[in-house]
Structures are given as C-alpha cells and as structure tokens.
Write an enzyme that holds these catalytic residues in place. Structure first.
Site, mmCIF file in Angstrom:
data_model
loop_
_atom_site.group_PDB
_atom_site.id
_atom_site.type_symbol
_atom_site.label_atom_id
_atom_site.label_comp_id
_atom_site.label_asym_id
_atom_site.label_seq_id
_atom_site.Cartn_x
_atom_site.Cartn_y
_atom_site.Cartn_z
ATOM 1 N N GLU A 166 -0.366 -9.609 -0.502
ATOM 2 C CA GLU A 166 -1.893 -9.688 -0.479
ATOM 3 C C GLU A 166 -2.377 -9.689 -1.694
ATOM 4 O OE1 GLU A 166 -1.787 -6.417 2.413
ATOM 5 O OE2 GLU A 166 -2.812 -7.703 3.866
ATOM 6 N N GLU A 196 4.619 -5.113 7.259
ATOM 7 C CA GLU A 196 3.949 -3.897 7.689
ATOM 8 C C GLU A 196 4.477 -3.938 9.377
ATOM 9 O OE1 GLU A 196 2.551 -6.388 5.935
ATOM 10 O OE2 GLU A 196 1.077 -5.465 4.646
ATOM 11 N N GLY A 226 0.568 -4.915 0.670
ATOM 12 C CA GLY A 226 -0.568 -5.150 -0.027
ATOM 13 C C GLY A 226 -0.091 -5.763 -1.349
ATOM 14 N N ALA A 251 0.750 -1.224 -0.035
ATOM 15 C CA ALA A 251 -0.005 -0.262 0.042
ATOM 16 C C ALA A 251 0.887 1.270 0.064
ATOM 17 C CB ALA A 251 -0.950 -0.034 1.147
HETATM 18 N N1 COA Z 1 4.586 3.138 -0.675
HETATM 19 C C1 COA Z 1 4.831 4.302 -1.290
HETATM 20 N N2 COA Z 1 6.031 4.681 -2.007
HETATM 21 C C2 COA Z 1 6.989 3.321 -2.020
HETATM 22 C C3 COA Z 1 6.562 2.223 -1.573
HETATM 23 C C4 COA Z 1 5.385 2.195 -0.900
HETATM 24 N N3 COA Z 1 4.929 1.069 -0.287
HETATM 25 N N4 COA Z 1 7.647 1.334 -1.916
HETATM 26 C C5 COA Z 1 8.494 1.922 -2.431
HETATM 27 N N5 COA Z 1 8.094 3.389 -2.604
HETATM 28 C C6 COA Z 1 8.933 4.413 -3.297
HETATM 29 C C7 COA Z 1 9.952 4.686 -2.789
HETATM 30 O O1 COA Z 1 9.591 5.711 -1.629
HETATM 31 C C8 COA Z 1 10.803 5.345 -3.561
HETATM 32 O O2 COA Z 1 10.334 6.684 -3.862
HETATM 33 P P1 COA Z 1 11.343 8.079 -4.089
HETATM 34 O O3 COA Z 1 12.139 7.655 -5.155
HETATM 35 O O4 COA Z 1 10.536 9.167 -4.005
HETATM 36 O O5 COA Z 1 12.044 8.210 -2.535
HETATM 37 C C9 COA Z 1 10.740 4.659 -4.717
HETATM 38 O O6 COA Z 1 9.488 3.954 -4.526
HETATM 39 C C10 COA Z 1 11.631 3.576 -5.027
HETATM 40 O O7 COA Z 1 11.870 2.775 -3.823
HETATM 41 P P2 COA Z 1 13.237 2.654 -2.894
HETATM 42 O O8 COA Z 1 12.963 2.490 -1.424
HETATM 43 O O9 COA Z 1 14.089 3.620 -3.195
HETATM 44 O O10 COA Z 1 13.863 1.454 -3.885
HETATM 45 P P3 COA Z 1 14.873 0.389 -3.148
HETATM 46 O O11 COA Z 1 15.117 -0.596 -4.393
HETATM 47 O O12 COA Z 1 15.774 0.791 -2.326
HETATM 48 O O13 COA Z 1 13.925 -0.686 -2.140
HETATM 49 C C11 COA Z 1 12.119 -1.883 -1.469
HETATM 50 C C12 COA Z 1 12.765 -1.552 -2.548
HETATM 51 C C13 COA Z 1 10.680 -2.571 -1.890
HETATM 52 C C14 COA Z 1 12.766 -2.661 -0.594
HETATM 53 C C15 COA Z 1 11.635 -0.609 -0.537
HETATM 54 O O14 COA Z 1 11.076 0.382 -1.369
HETATM 55 C C16 COA Z 1 10.636 -0.903 0.605
HETATM 56 O O15 COA Z 1 10.986 -1.462 1.678
HETATM 57 N N6 COA Z 1 9.178 -0.533 0.202
HETATM 58 C C17 COA Z 1 8.118 -0.442 1.267
HETATM 59 C C18 COA Z 1 7.617 -1.929 1.227
HETATM 60 C C19 COA Z 1 6.598 -1.928 2.267
HETATM 61 O O16 COA Z 1 6.967 -1.803 3.629
HETATM 62 N N7 COA Z 1 5.440 -2.446 2.129
HETATM 63 C C20 COA Z 1 4.213 -2.519 2.826
HETATM 64 C C21 COA Z 1 3.517 -1.204 2.935
HETATM 65 S S1 COA Z 1 2.128 -1.579 4.058
#
Ligand code: COA
Length: 260
Positions: free
Chosen positions: A115, A135, A112, A67
C-alpha cells in the site's frame, strides 16, 4: 522531531528516506506511521533543498512487510478504524505530495508495504521484490488503501484474485501487470530512482505539482471506496478470526478461522 525509525539523507538534491526496522522487516508500527506523517506534513514541505523523495527499506530482504502485526493484537473496539484512518491519511499525504516520490522496492512489499509503494508516484522494483496484500490470511482486509489502489494499478480482475487469495507476485509479474515502472537488479533500485528524479528535476516544478494533482483528480469518485474499506477494516479487526489470524502469525502456526 527526532526520527528513530526513519533515516533521512540528502543525496544529490534528493531526500532518501529509509524505513529502518530491519529486524521486523521494516513493518510499519505506530511510531513509524507517526514519523512518516511528520516528515510528509511538516519537514518535507518546509525544506527547499531537494527536488524529489525516494522511499526504501533497510537491508536487502524487505521494503516493508506490512503493518506491524504484533501491535494489531492490542487493537480494541474502534481502534482498528482509527489506525486505518491514520494510515490512509498519511498515504494520501504521500500520493498528493507536490514533488515526485518514488518507492525503491528492495524485497517484500506486503500489506501496508504494498500500500505504501502504491501511494508513491512511481515504483522501482529490485528483482527480488515480492508484492501482495496478505491481510486476508489474518482474517482482515487491507486498511491503508489497498483495495482501492490495487484496482487502480492492475485492474479489477487480477486485484480481486490477489486480495482474495493473499498470494504474492514477483517483480517481473508486477511489471507486466503495471504495478511497477521498472525492474532492476537487486541493489540498484535507488540508483534507478535517482536517475528518473534527475530527469524530472529538469522540468518546471509547478508543472510537476500540477500533473500530480491532476492525476489524483482522475481517481476521485463519488462513491467513497476508501471509506468503505475503513468500515470493513473496523469490522474485521473486531472479529475472533482476526485474533486467531494475527495470533497464528506470531505463534508461527496455521490459522484456524471459524467465521466469528
Ligand atoms: N509485523 C510484525 N512483524 C513482522 C512482520 C509484520 N508485518 N513481518 C515480519 N515480521 C517479523 C517476524 O515476526 C519476524 O520476527 P521474529 O524474528 O521476532 O520472529 C521477523 O520479522 C522476520 O520475519 P520472518 O517471518 O521470520 O521471515 P521469513 O523470511 O520467514 O518470512 C515474510 C518473510 C514477509 C513472508 C513473513 O515475515 C510474513 O509473512 N510477514 C507478514 C506479512 C503480512 O502479513 N503483512 C501484512 C500485515 S497487515
């Protein structure tokens, strides 16, 4: 409806639905949930020109990274409950859809995203796919059915570990645990999904719909775990820990939870 975050293409009698927010790793913001809801409740049931649906994410890095955490920070009071219920209902629409829906998981399927993949009837993972329910790192619980469906697919023991640690697993481990149906070279997820759908297309559509409904019936228990999850989601989206966890993600720092 004009779709902005979903790209929908008819290919060989299959609707290929691509979640198209590559810069945010295809995170599910409210607009994307609205579009999925409209597609699965209005457009897809009315159309007669296809026999199955494939859901995938734009780009090569991510299916859906969860999400949209940036929208989370705006949640107040009971809005967490409303958001969770909306997402759960959209994912029920997918799970109960009478035509087969396959997730072509081309990278991160987190929160999400995991999910959403679990709400689909089958999952094809590219070799670079990564699954998880992170989460807990944000100080909340999954709100779109993750605590319920992960147990259904991989059993209580491993599901508990993944839910409590927030750890990610790769495609091969997801396959061994029974979370995904097939692992294919990255980039070939949609091709594999199409070949399975073309096999299913040769069967009777009434039988296919009845099998999907019967499988879903197996998981309808008296105790409503989905409702319990929503209560937990509401509770955790109202904590200081959640603000800290989501804030820390956006500020790219480690969260400092205080149990409040
Ligand atoms: N919601 C909003 N933005 C998200 C996102 C999310 N769930 N997951 C990634 N993004 C965005 C990042 O904020 C980043 O944006 P920015 O360039 O404006 O800073 C962009 O997508 C790229 O992500 P980034 O974190 O820089 O890539 P990465 O390769 O270093 O890491 C992940 C990839 C997937 C490991 C990492 O983005 C992550 O942990 N995301 C969240 C996952 C999460 O907790 N999901 C559950 C949410 S309930």
């Amino acid at each position: 409806m004009e779709y902005t975050n979903l790209q929908i293409e008819l290919q060989e009698g299959i609707l290929l639905v691509t979640i198209n927010r590559e810069k945010a790793l295809n995170a599910l913001n409210a607009q994307t949930i609205t579009e999925l809801e409209h597609f699965f409740s209005k457009d897809a049931p009315q159309r007669k020109d296809y026999h199955g649906i494939i859901l995938t994410g734009a780009g090569q890095k991510s299916f859906v990274a969860g999400a949209d955490i940036k929208e989370f920070l705006e949640l107040e009071g009971d809005q967490g409950m409303e958001m969770g219920r909306r997402g759960q209902n959209v994912f029920f629409l997918i799970e109960r859809f009478p035509k087969p829906v396959i997730a072509a998981v081309n990278g991160f399927a987190l929160g999400g995203g995991c999910e959403l993949a679990m709400a689909c009837h089958l999952r094809i993972a590219g070799e670079n796919a990564r699954f998880g329910q992170p989460e807990v790192n944000l100080g909340i619980v999954p709100g779109y059915g993750g605590t319920q469906r992960l147990i259904q697919y991989i059993g209580k023991s491993k599901a508990t570990e993944l839910l409590l640690t927030g750890d990610m697993i790769g495609a091969e481990e997801a396959y061994q645990l029974g979370l995904v149906n097939h692992v294919v070279p990255s980039g070939e997820e949609v091709k594999k999904a199409k070949s399975i759908l073309s096999k299913i297309a040769q069967k009777g559509p009434i039988a296919i719909a009845a099998i999907i409904a019967s499988i879903n019936a197996y998981f309808q228990h008296d105790a409503d775990g989905f409702e319990r999850e929503l209560q937990a989601f509401r509770q955790t989206t109202q904590t200081e820990d959640f603000r800290e966890g989501a804030g820390a993600f956006i500020e790219k720092r480690k969260a400092n939870f205080r149990g409040k």
